[in-house]
Motif scaffolding. Structure first.
Motif, PDB file in Angstrom:
ATOM      1  N   LEU A   1      -7.517  -0.013   0.224  1.00 22.13           N
ATOM      2  CA  LEU A   1      -6.847   0.833   1.219  1.00 22.13           C
ATOM      3  C   LEU A   1      -6.588   2.228   0.662  1.00 22.13           C
ATOM      4  O   LEU A   1      -6.819   3.233   1.338  1.00 22.13           O
ATOM      5  CB  LEU A   1      -5.522   0.195   1.657  1.00 22.13           C
ATOM      6  CG  LEU A   1      -5.624  -1.065   2.522  1.00 22.13           C
ATOM      7  CD1 LEU A   1      -4.270  -1.765   2.620  1.00 22.13           C
ATOM      8  CD2 LEU A   1      -6.120  -0.722   3.925  1.00 22.13           C
TER       9      LEU A   1
ATOM     10  N   LYS B   1      -4.163  -9.005  -4.481  1.00 24.84           N
ATOM     11  CA  LYS B   1      -3.390  -8.023  -3.707  1.00 24.84           C
ATOM     12  C   LYS B   1      -3.654  -6.607  -4.217  1.00 24.84           C
ATOM     13  O   LYS B   1      -3.775  -5.670  -3.439  1.00 24.84           O
ATOM     14  CB  LYS B   1      -1.893  -8.338  -3.784  1.00 24.84           C
ATOM     15  CG  LYS B   1      -1.502  -9.491  -2.881  1.00 24.84           C
ATOM     16  CD  LYS B   1      -0.030  -9.841  -2.982  1.00 24.84           C
ATOM     17  CE  LYS B   1       0.209 -11.162  -2.243  1.00 24.84           C
ATOM     18  NZ  LYS B   1       1.473 -11.783  -2.591  1.00 24.84           N
TER      19      LYS B   1
ATOM     20  N   ALA C   1       0.843  -1.209   0.000  1.00 24.04           N
ATOM     21  CA  ALA C   1       0.000   0.000   0.000  1.00 24.04           C
ATOM     22  C   ALA C   1       0.874   1.254   0.000  1.00 24.04           C
ATOM     23  O   ALA C   1       0.557   2.243  -0.675  1.00 24.04           O
ATOM     24  CB  ALA C   1      -0.936  -0.001   1.209  1.00 24.04           C
TER      25      ALA C   1
ATOM     26  N   ARG D   1      -7.017  -5.481  -2.889  1.00 24.97           N
ATOM     27  CA  ARG D   1      -6.943  -5.157  -1.458  1.00 24.97           C
ATOM     28  C   ARG D   1      -6.230  -3.809  -1.241  1.00 24.97           C
ATOM     29  O   ARG D   1      -6.673  -2.973  -0.457  1.00 24.97           O
ATOM     30  CB  ARG D   1      -6.211  -6.297  -0.725  1.00 24.97           C
ATOM     31  CG  ARG D   1      -5.989  -6.065   0.752  1.00 24.97           C
ATOM     32  CD  ARG D   1      -7.270  -6.183   1.574  1.00 24.97           C
ATOM     33  NE  ARG D   1      -7.067  -5.670   2.919  1.00 24.97           N
ATOM     34  CZ  ARG D   1      -7.660  -4.574   3.404  1.00 24.97           C
ATOM     35  NH1 ARG D   1      -8.497  -3.868   2.670  1.00 24.97           N
ATOM     36  NH2 ARG D   1      -7.412  -4.182   4.647  1.00 24.97           N
TER      37      ARG D   1
END
Lengths: 299, 169
Positions: A105, A98, A58, A101
């Motif tokens: 975020l 990934k 992230a 996800r």
């Protein structure tokens, strides 16, 4: 040529003279640099990637999203930043889950990672985009008569599939870039050895890391007549400089006294920029080399 | 003597399923031969760590400090003939340790959470000015509203949720 200058953490805080040298020299070579406003730590391998993979990705994606918003690719000097941003982008593009996800975020922060920006290292841009000929023509002073060795940043070598632009077994781009400034670059047995300064090695096993790097200095001294080491990574710069200071502690002979410069610093000196701005911070004095360069007008 | 009856047979899945198939490792030691941190005392021996993961030696692995001296050069990643991704294995072991035992969590993550950087960029203004640079670099340190968003993002990660006492913003 237009890039977003990714600063990282160490360069703007500890060695801002390198940042200054980059900001002054690259536009002179036709590389426009814009600021990537709001970028954070890359994230360095020893931080989020060592505790929570998604958090690490992230942070990578946060930085890359800023470059994407600006419509530019990031350019970076620090080897670790370069590798972390490259590996992070690759992981996100290889794994839809990934990426999803991470984008959930990022959405909290009003950002999105698309994968359209790719990070480039300073050596790559200088060698492959600018070229040695243009560099030779842009300088007003040179390193004629000066012998040098180079330190290749390990993070730009491995894994070559994702980070590589030079030959990982026999890199030569930094050498040719230094030669373009007029220096003679001497090879030595431990040239491919990493500086030893990155990751947890010099923190977690400091004495061993110093011994590891000492072998490199001893090889340089025994096998070459180098008057300086040229690097292109902030960790290499800080570690090769700081380790010599550590090795000299407790003795008066200052046996280890090889000045260490980032490539853009030497380039800036050859372009006639003020040493106080572009090469003022180091443990091992660099005055002699700087004086030599200043007294060496390009013929 | 290692008692394999107590071993966790699924440890390799827990730790490395995401980073490649560690079962391909045949212990050749290529990862160790070029590793700078293998010269440390005690040495980082990725090959041995891979064995511990494969054998399921949880307790021993949790005690291992050597994954944290990795220099991150990734030479092992390049050289591994079986594409085990030794560097990724090393990072995966660190993450597994950080999840099992919070004392492994690197303090730098809290610094990055608080200020966006590992270095105190807000405290180097004089030095930056002395070389002719803008006193505050145009990174997250210059944009407090972005730092707040950055923190809001990180607050939703498992790491911060599970260890919120470390991350007071």
């Amino acid at each position: 040529m237009k890039y977003g200058l990714f600063l990282g953490c160490n360069m703007p805080a500890i060695r801002p003279d390198v940042e200054r040298a980059i900001r002054l020299t690259m536009p002179k070579l036709g590389v426009e640099l814009i600021d990537l406003e709001g970028c954070a730590c890359c994230s360095a391998f020893g931080t989020f990637p060592s505790a929570d993979e998604i958090a690490g990705l992230a942070v990578n994606a946060w930085n890359l999203a800023i470059a994407e918003e600006s419509g530019v690719d990031p350019i970076v000097e620090c080897g670790s930043c370069y590798s972390s941003l490259r590996l992070g982008r690759d992981k996100l593009l290889q794994d839809e889950e990934k990426k999803k996800r991470v984008n959930e975020l990022l959405k909290i922060a009003g950002k999105e990672f698309k994968g359209t920006a790719q990070t480039h290292h300073m050596i790559d841009v200088l060698y492959n985009e600018v070229g040695t000929e243009k560099i030779s023509n842009a300088i007003t002073r040179n390193l004629n008569g000066i012998n040098a060795v180079v330190q290749y940043p390990c993070h730009t070598m491995f894994p070559s599939e994702i980070v590589g632009f030079d030959n990982p077994r026999r890199p030569q781009m930094l050498k040719e870039l230094v030669e373009a400034l007029g220096a003679k670059v001497q090879g030595f047995s431990r040239e491919p050895q990493c500086c030893g300064g990155a990751g947890g090695f010099s923190h977690g096993a400091h004495i061993d890391a110093v011994k590891f790097t000492q072998k490199k200095f001893d090889a340089i001294t025994e096998e070459t007549s180098a008057e300086l080491i040229v690097v292109s990574c902030i960790t290499c710069l800080m570690h090769l400089d700081g380790t010599q200071r550590d090795l000299n502690k407790g003795s008066d002979d200052h046996k280890y006294s090889l000045p260490v410069f980032d490539y853009n610093q030497v380039l800036a000196l050859c372009m006639g920029f003020d040493p106080k701005e572009v090469a003022s911070i180091s443990f091992i004095p660099r005055d002699k080399v700087i004086e030599k360069i200043l007294a060496n007008p390009r013929s | 003597m290692i008692d394999l009856a107590k071993a966790n047979k699924n440890l390799w899945k827990e730790i490395t399923e995401e980073s490649g198939d560690i079962r391909n490792c045949f212990n050749c030691g290529t990862c160790v031969s070029g590793c700078p941190a293998a010269e440390a005392d005690p040495p980082l021996l990725i090959r041995n760590l891979a064995r511990m993961v494969l054998l399921g030696l949880e307790d021993e692995l949790l005690e291992e400090g050597t994954p944290w001296i990795c220099v991150t050069c990734s030479q092992c990643e390049e050289m591994c003939p079986m594409k085990v991704h030794p560097f990724e294995v090393c990072l995966a072991i660190r993450r597994w340790q950080s999840q099992k035992d919070e004392t492994y969590i690197p303090p730098a993550v809290t610094e990055i959470f608080q200020r966006g950087h590992t270095q105190p960029l807000e405290k180097v203004q004089e030095l930056r000015k002395s070389v002719g640079l803008e006193e505050t670099p145009p990174t997250i340190v210059k944009f407090p509203e972005l730092l707040k968003k950055f923190q809001a993002m990180l607050r939703e990660t498992e790491l911060v949720k599970n260890n919120d006492f470390m991350f007071r913003g």
